[in-house]
Design a protein around this motif. Structure first.
Motif, mmCIF file in Angstrom:
data_model
loop_
_atom_site.group_PDB
_atom_site.id
_atom_site.type_symbol
_atom_site.label_atom_id
_atom_site.label_comp_id
_atom_site.label_asym_id
_atom_site.label_seq_id
_atom_site.Cartn_x
_atom_site.Cartn_y
_atom_site.Cartn_z
ATOM 1 N N LYS A 235 -7.214 -16.866 -10.855
ATOM 2 C CA LYS A 235 -7.585 -15.904 -9.294
ATOM 3 C C LYS A 235 -6.269 -15.326 -8.800
ATOM 4 O O LYS A 235 -5.282 -15.125 -8.707
ATOM 5 N N PRO A 236 -6.610 -14.051 -7.573
ATOM 6 C CA PRO A 236 -5.253 -13.981 -6.757
ATOM 7 C C PRO A 236 -4.968 -14.736 -6.148
ATOM 8 O O PRO A 236 -5.231 -15.618 -5.707
ATOM 9 N N GLY A 237 -3.636 -15.213 -5.987
ATOM 10 C CA GLY A 237 -2.587 -15.580 -5.231
ATOM 11 C C GLY A 237 -2.645 -15.135 -4.072
ATOM 12 O O GLY A 237 -2.837 -14.306 -3.173
ATOM 13 N N THR A 238 -0.890 -15.282 -2.962
ATOM 14 C CA THR A 238 -0.316 -14.876 -1.660
ATOM 15 C C THR A 238 0.609 -13.607 -2.031
ATOM 16 O O THR A 238 1.524 -13.551 -3.071
ATOM 17 N N TRP A 239 -0.237 -12.457 -1.448
ATOM 18 C CA TRP A 239 1.346 -11.887 -1.792
ATOM 19 C C TRP A 239 2.278 -11.631 -0.576
ATOM 20 O O TRP A 239 2.012 -11.567 0.686
ATOM 21 N N VAL A 240 3.435 -11.558 -0.779
ATOM 22 C CA VAL A 240 4.423 -12.313 -0.064
ATOM 23 C C VAL A 240 4.643 -10.362 0.470
ATOM 24 O O VAL A 240 5.876 -10.252 -1.053
ATOM 25 N N LYS A 241 5.319 -9.905 1.607
ATOM 26 C CA LYS A 241 5.403 -8.428 1.531
ATOM 27 C C LYS A 241 5.414 -8.007 2.710
ATOM 28 O O LYS A 241 5.529 -9.001 3.525
ATOM 29 N N HIS A 242 6.226 -6.637 2.636
ATOM 30 C CA HIS A 242 6.146 -6.569 4.531
ATOM 31 C C HIS A 242 4.781 -6.109 5.111
ATOM 32 O O HIS A 242 3.721 -5.740 4.501
ATOM 33 N N ILE A 243 4.842 -6.451 5.841
ATOM 34 C CA ILE A 243 3.344 -6.381 6.358
ATOM 35 C C ILE A 243 3.336 -5.263 8.445
ATOM 36 O O ILE A 243 4.699 -6.200 8.985
ATOM 37 N N SER A 244 3.069 -4.268 8.238
ATOM 38 C CA SER A 244 3.823 -3.833 9.564
ATOM 39 C C SER A 244 2.796 -4.380 10.606
ATOM 40 O O SER A 244 2.185 -5.665 10.417
ATOM 41 N N GLU A 245 3.485 -3.887 11.985
ATOM 42 C CA GLU A 245 3.128 -4.574 13.425
ATOM 43 C C GLU A 245 1.101 -3.848 13.267
ATOM 44 O O GLU A 245 -0.039 -5.329 13.468
ATOM 45 N N GLU A 246 0.435 -3.181 13.353
ATOM 46 C CA GLU A 246 -0.606 -2.569 13.792
ATOM 47 C C GLU A 246 -1.504 -3.848 12.048
ATOM 48 O O GLU A 246 -2.422 -4.311 13.046
ATOM 49 N N GLU A 247 -1.190 -3.966 11.355
ATOM 50 C CA GLU A 247 -1.786 -4.410 10.127
ATOM 51 C C GLU A 247 -1.989 -6.227 10.562
ATOM 52 O O GLU A 247 -2.403 -6.713 10.309
ATOM 53 N N SER A 248 -0.438 -6.322 11.585
ATOM 54 C CA SER A 248 -0.674 -7.761 11.616
ATOM 55 C C SER A 248 -1.749 -8.341 12.752
ATOM 56 O O SER A 248 -1.983 -9.404 12.982
ATOM 57 N N VAL A 249 -2.049 -7.300 13.463
ATOM 58 C CA VAL A 249 -2.881 -7.438 14.700
ATOM 59 C C VAL A 249 -4.465 -8.323 14.063
ATOM 60 O O VAL A 249 -4.906 -8.921 14.645
ATOM 61 N N GLU A 250 -4.301 -7.772 12.887
ATOM 62 C CA GLU A 250 -5.923 -8.085 12.250
ATOM 63 C C GLU A 250 -5.671 -9.679 12.065
ATOM 64 O O GLU A 250 -7.001 -10.384 11.828
ATOM 65 N N ASN A 251 -4.570 -10.193 11.336
ATOM 66 C CA ASN A 251 -4.166 -12.006 11.169
ATOM 67 C C ASN A 251 -4.704 -12.440 12.164
ATOM 68 O O ASN A 251 -4.395 -12.474 13.598
ATOM 69 N N PRO A 252 -4.776 -13.496 11.359
ATOM 70 C CA PRO A 252 -4.808 -15.271 12.920
ATOM 71 C C PRO A 252 -3.109 -14.888 13.984
ATOM 72 O O PRO A 252 -2.695 -14.593 12.647
ATOM 73 N N ILE A 253 -3.333 -15.865 14.269
ATOM 74 C CA ILE A 253 -2.507 -15.686 15.618
ATOM 75 C C ILE A 253 -1.339 -17.239 14.643
ATOM 76 O O ILE A 253 -0.058 -16.673 14.842
ATOM 77 N N ILE A 254 -1.820 -17.692 13.900
ATOM 78 C CA ILE A 254 -0.862 -18.910 13.715
ATOM 79 C C ILE A 254 -1.477 -18.532 11.503
ATOM 80 O O ILE A 254 -2.692 -18.286 10.981
ATOM 81 N N THR A 255 0.122 -18.053 11.069
ATOM 82 C CA THR A 255 -0.656 -18.090 9.418
ATOM 83 C C THR A 255 -0.222 -19.707 9.106
ATOM 84 O O THR A 255 -1.339 -19.423 7.824
ATOM 85 N N GLY A 256 0.595 -20.379 9.343
ATOM 86 C CA GLY A 256 1.062 -22.442 8.485
ATOM 87 C C GLY A 256 1.229 -22.574 8.744
ATOM 88 O O GLY A 256 1.628 -22.474 10.058
ATOM 89 N N ILE A 257 1.349 -23.925 8.646
ATOM 90 C CA ILE A 257 1.644 -25.108 8.952
ATOM 91 C C ILE A 257 2.692 -25.908 8.042
ATOM 92 O O ILE A 257 2.337 -25.788 7.199
ATOM 93 N N ALA A 258 3.985 -26.001 8.518
ATOM 94 C CA ALA A 258 5.198 -26.160 7.286
ATOM 95 C C ALA A 258 5.780 -27.885 8.075
ATOM 96 O O ALA A 258 5.694 -28.142 9.330
ATOM 97 N N HIS A 259 6.053 -28.173 6.884
ATOM 98 C CA HIS A 259 6.386 -30.031 7.318
ATOM 99 C C HIS A 259 7.296 -30.734 6.543
ATOM 100 O O HIS A 259 7.592 -29.971 5.178
#
Ligand code: ASP
Ligand code: MG
Length: 419
Positions: A235-259
């Protein structure tokens, strides 16, 4: 294309796993790629070697400890090369030193300062699959073998990907990628398809163990795209990369929760309310080499004293307290308190830069779950709270739900160590 693949300890835990991974590497080579593989020590080898050292010597010299620990990666590299050779391809294994990983001289926590991949280039030119032992290098000054810190094979992989001009770097472990929270705490956690370097840095710095922190720093600096995925599925996993301002508006406000349950809280009580008191407190802690994380200073009370609380790694607690107690009279505070029954929960997302009310939503969710907040700190894209360690799981779940991150399905956890 040139690809760099890194396999974590759980992917090469035994002979059968090594053969399985060898097949996967050969498949990438057969598709016409030049393949460079970075490998971790098998399973729990590094912990077992540390254990063994302890039985022989309570305080081994760091140089010898590094000689010992680097053997773990050397074993898996050689075994993987053998398995690939048996599949009809030629593979050559290299230690970090042979691969040209040049580091500072600090044993146990060396930094990569240069990569001179001449031997790797030659082997690739001759059509070989290259296998490099992760997490190690050689000091430029002492010529001794060094290690780069626990979990640092990720960093070796990204550094080699950058030095070799690879198209991307694949990091294989036993989980399907980076999740919105630890799936063992939040069964409805979701895989994050892509995440910016900045967000991944905040998650890694605040307890997410899926990627080594310095690997993410390196990837951001060198602009290496990292694909975090499982060696137990395709399965595809997670791409860690540069994400532009325009691209990121499509994404959820919060990306993740760490502990993170590895920190402790120190409170310095009765600090005189004078210029330079905070500097004195933190000079004292810095002088014994302790890195601190969050800081809270209370407002002055009637007697003109304040309390200063800060968090630090639990392992550094005794050292910091001893140093502070030794400086008590000089600085003029009343006492110190130490609490290692704490945990930190961090909400991360670039969306909070442009959306109001994120802190309010977070604190409201914690209140509704009856969780008391001991400390708060923020960055532009993160809100962290310190809570009682027994409340950490509930706090992660409350925030995950409050920011709409829960999914219907259950996350697949293969072995779940994230190695
Ligand atoms: N084997 C080393 C460790 O366990 C390095 C790594 O796996 O990345 O920390
Ligand atoms: Mg790891």
């Amino acid at each position: 294309m040139r690809v760099v693949q890194k396999f974590g300890g759980s992917s090469v835990a035994d002979a059968a796993s090594i053969k399985r991974v060898a097949q996967r590497i050969v498949d990438a080579q057969a598709q016409g790629n030049e393949v460079v593989v970075i490998v971790s020590a098998m399973g729990d080898t590094t912990d077992e070697l540390l254990d063994l050292a302890q039985q022989v010597s309570p305080q081994p010299r760091p140089r010898e400890l590094d000689m010992l620990l680097t053997a773990g990666e050397r074993m898996s590299a050689a075994l993987l090369a053998m398995a690939i050779n048996d599949l009809g391809y030629t593979a050559r294994s290299f230690t970090g030193s042979q691969a040209g990983v040049i580091t500072t001289e600090k044993h146990g926590d060396a930094r990569i300062i240069d990569i001179t991949p001449g031997r790797i280039e030659t082997a690739l030119g001759e059509g070989d699959v290259v296998i490099v032992a992760g997490f190690q290098g050689v000091s430029q000054t002492t010529k001794d073998v060094t290690t780069l810190g626990r979990g640092a094979s990720d960093t070796t992989a990204v550094a080699l990907a950058a030095a070799l001009g690879a198209g991307y770097c694949e990091i294989y472990s036993d989980v399907d990628g980076v999740f919105t929270a630890d799936p063992r705490i939040v069964p409805g956690a979701q895989r994050i398809p892509e995440i910016s370097y900045d967000e991944m840095l905040e998650l890694a710095a605040n307890g997410a163990k899926i990627l080594h922190l310095r690997c993410v720093e390196y990837a951001r600096r060198e602009n290496v795209e990292v694909h975090v995925r499982s060696s137990f599925s395709t399965k595809p996993g997670t791409w860690v990369k540069h994400i532009s301002e325009e691209e990121s508006v499509e994404n959820p406000i919060i990306t993740g929760i760490a502990h993170d349950r590895s920190e402790a809280k120190v409170t310095v009580v009765g600090v005189p309310d004078r210029v330079g008191a905070a500097a004195d407190v933190f000079d004292t802690v810095a002088a014994v080499g302790v890195n601190i994380d969050m800081i809270v200073q209370n407002v002055s009370v009637a007697d003109n004293t304040t309390a200063i609380s800060f968090t630090l790694p639990q392992a550094d607690g005794p050292r910091a307290i001893a140093a502070l107690e030794a400086a008590r009279e000089r600085i003029g505070f009343t006492s110190t308190e130490y609490d290692d029954h704490v945990g930190k929960v961090s909400v991360v997302g670039v969306g909070m830069r442009s959306h109001p009310g994120v802190s309010a939503t977070c604190f409201r969710a914690l209140a509704a779950a009856d969780i008391n907040i001991a400390m708060i700190s923020t960055s532009e894209i993160r809100i962290s709270v310190v809570v009682d360690v027994d409340d950490v799981d509930a706090a992660v779940r409350a925030c995950h739900t409050a920011f709409g991150l829960d999914s219907e399905g259950q996350a697949v956890v293969y072995a779940g160590t994230g190695r």
